[in-house]
Write a protein that holds these residues in place. Structure first.
Motif, PDB file in Angstrom:
ATOM      1  N   LYS A 223      38.065  39.757  46.339  1.00  0.00           N
ATOM      2  CA  LYS A 223      36.708  39.281  45.927  1.00  0.00           C
ATOM      3  C   LYS A 223      36.953  37.966  45.164  1.00  0.00           C
ATOM      4  CE  LYS A 223      33.933  42.977  46.130  1.00  0.00           C
ATOM      5  NZ  LYS A 223      33.295  44.293  45.530  1.00  0.00           N
ATOM      6  N   ALA A 224      37.936  37.962  44.342  1.00  0.00           N
ATOM      7  CA  ALA A 224      38.226  37.102  43.143  1.00  0.00           C
ATOM      8  C   ALA A 224      38.836  35.888  43.698  1.00  0.00           C
ATOM      9  CB  ALA A 224      39.455  37.487  42.107  1.00  0.00           C
TER      10      ALA A 224
ATOM     11  N   THR B 253      36.039  29.515  47.511  1.00  0.00           N
ATOM     12  CA  THR B 253      34.765  28.657  47.580  1.00  0.00           C
ATOM     13  C   THR B 253      34.609  27.772  46.590  1.00  0.00           C
ATOM     14  OG1 THR B 253      33.495  30.427  46.457  1.00  0.00           O
ATOM     15  CG2 THR B 253      33.695  30.889  48.862  1.00  0.00           C
TER      16      THR B 253
ATOM     17  N   VAL C  72      33.383  29.360  39.180  1.00  0.00           N
ATOM     18  CA  VAL C  72      33.413  30.696  39.374  1.00  0.00           C
ATOM     19  C   VAL C  72      32.970  31.352  38.019  1.00  0.00           C
ATOM     20  CG1 VAL C  72      35.050  32.602  39.288  1.00  0.00           C
ATOM     21  CG2 VAL C  72      35.631  30.356  40.801  1.00  0.00           C
TER      22      VAL C  72
ATOM     23  N   SER D 208      32.160  34.908  35.827  1.00  0.00           N
ATOM     24  CA  SER D 208      32.837  36.538  35.934  1.00  0.00           C
ATOM     25  C   SER D 208      31.717  37.447  36.277  1.00  0.00           C
ATOM     26  CB  SER D 208      33.415  36.941  34.399  1.00  0.00           C
ATOM     27  OG  SER D 208      32.246  36.700  33.516  1.00  0.00           O
TER      28      SER D 208
ATOM     29  N   ARG E  22      27.022  41.787  48.603  1.00  0.00           N
ATOM     30  CA  ARG E  22      28.098  42.450  48.988  1.00  0.00           C
ATOM     31  C   ARG E  22      28.048  42.972  50.505  1.00  0.00           C
ATOM     32  NH1 ARG E  22      26.615  48.318  48.713  1.00  0.00           N
ATOM     33  NH2 ARG E  22      24.294  48.608  47.929  1.00  0.00           N
TER      34      ARG E  22
ATOM     35  N   SER F  68      28.964  37.119  38.284  1.00  0.00           N
ATOM     36  CA  SER F  68      28.076  36.575  39.555  1.00  0.00           C
ATOM     37  C   SER F  68      29.106  36.477  40.719  1.00  0.00           C
ATOM     38  CB  SER F  68      27.542  35.278  39.169  1.00  0.00           C
ATOM     39  OG  SER F  68      28.703  34.253  39.290  1.00  0.00           O
ATOM     40  N   GLY F  69      28.437  36.569  42.019  1.00  0.00           N
ATOM     41  CA  GLY F  69      29.167  36.346  43.012  1.00  0.00           C
ATOM     42  C   GLY F  69      28.386  36.537  44.281  1.00  0.00           C
ATOM     43  N   PHE F  70      28.974  36.726  45.567  1.00  0.00           N
ATOM     44  CA  PHE F  70      28.140  36.739  46.820  1.00  0.00           C
ATOM     45  C   PHE F  70      27.648  37.990  46.926  1.00  0.00           C
ATOM     46  CE2 PHE F  70      30.921  33.102  47.289  1.00  0.00           C
ATOM     47  CZ  PHE F  70      29.924  32.151  47.743  1.00  0.00           C
TER      48      PHE F  70
ATOM     49  N   LYS G 256      36.042  33.807  45.734  1.00  0.00           N
ATOM     50  CA  LYS G 256      35.260  33.051  44.842  1.00  0.00           C
ATOM     51  C   LYS G 256      35.891  31.899  44.613  1.00  0.00           C
ATOM     52  CE  LYS G 256      33.383  35.356  41.271  1.00  0.00           C
ATOM     53  NZ  LYS G 256      33.114  36.375  40.277  1.00  0.00           N
TER      54      LYS G 256
ATOM     55  N   LEU H 139      31.823  42.296  52.199  1.00  0.00           N
ATOM     56  CA  LEU H 139      32.329  42.080  51.012  1.00  0.00           C
ATOM     57  C   LEU H 139      32.496  43.421  50.159  1.00  0.00           C
ATOM     58  CD1 LEU H 139      31.054  38.403  49.324  1.00  0.00           C
ATOM     59  CD2 LEU H 139      33.043  39.067  51.019  1.00  0.00           C
TER      60      LEU H 139
END
Length: 281
Positions: free
Chosen positions: A131-132, A138, A77, A79, A85, A81-83, A135, A123
């Motif tokens: 969202k947190a 996953t 995880v 801070s 939206r 970055s992410g999938f 993450k 998202l």
């Protein structure tokens, strides 16, 4: 599990020199002010940036020799970055199913239902807390042996943070061979979660200590000018000038309680210890 030896990364106005270790079955905290080198270290471990020196080993292998099957054993995880939206939880589940051989679809579904995350909304409609949580879910649902987490609870309210910390505790209880490296600026999270803590400042590790010892043996001595002159300095780590006199950091609280009954001895929080380690002399 993870060993970093004399890691060096040079930028124009910043140099990282870092050595640390995350042992099997342990949760290791990584703290320091913004810009101190936490994210740079984690990105180097993950091979997201080139390094200028040193050695990084994961599962006993040099990070350069890590194979795809080894990478499946790492949950991440970050801070920043992410999938996309535009994806939904259902889309992400399908991606994970096709990415990780060990993806536990039932565990993923259980967590999604437990934390009431909608499966059909994009998202972009999720809150920061939702969202947190996604993450983190996953990261832990493909039976990873090592979690690397960069500020996983940043920006969350107390309830959301507690839920995520509970998720991490459950993750560790399922397999005693698992480990976590977690960076955070929220010291109360680390006090209740981590087995040991590394402090970094300006690219250098300035302290490594077991959390229990940090909270039980370390203390802040508050003394006036006269008391400071008679104070035995042998166990003083750092000293900082204050309006009332001096704040002194020690890792031998009992010594000063027994030998200086008239001075103020306060239990030091991680935040106070970080402040004195950085600003003290």
């Amino acid at each position: 599990m993870l060993k970093i030896d004399k890691l060096k990364k040079q930028y124009k106005n910043f140099t990282l020199n870092c050595s640390m270790e995350v042992k099997e079955g342990m949760i290791t905290g990584f703290v320091g002010p913004n810009g101190s080198g936490k994210s740079t270290t984690l990105k180097a471990v993950l091979g997201l940036i080139y390094i200028d020196g040193g050695d990084i080993q994961i599962f006993g292998k040099n990070v350069k020799d890590i194979k795809p099957e080894d990478k499946e054993q790492i949950g991440v995880v970050l801070s920043d970055s992410g999938f996309s939206r535009y994806l939904t939880v259902k889309d992400i589940k399908d991606i994970l199913k096709n990415t990780y051989e060990a993806f536990d679809e039932q565990l993923f579904t259980n967590y999604i239902e437990k934390y009431q995350l909608p499966t059909d909304k994009k998202l972009e409609q999720f809150s920061v807390g939702m969202k947190a949580k996604l993450k983190l879910i996953t990261a832990i649902c493909h039976k990873a042996k090592l979690l690397i987490l960069d500020e996983p609870t940043a920006g969350l309210d107390v309830m959301a943070r507690n839920e995520m910390l509970d998720m991490l505790r459950d993750y560790m209880e399922e397999d005693e061979e698992r480990s976590i490296l977690v960076s955070s600026h929220i010291s109360t999270d680390l006090e209740t979660l981590c087995d040991n803590i590394y402090m970094i400042n300006e690219g250098n590790i300035i302290l490594h200590e077991e959390t229990d010892r940090l909270l039980s043996n370390y203390a802040i001595l508050k003394v006036d000018e006269e008391q400071s002159k008679t104070l035995d300095p042998q166990y003083i780590i750092k000293m900082k000038k204050e309006s009332y006199g001096y704040a002194c950091l020690t890792d031998q609280k009992q010594f000063y309680l027994e030998n200086y009954p008239k001075i103020v001895v306060e239990k030091g929080t991680i935040d106070q210890i970080i402040t004195l380690m950085i600003q003290g002399v």
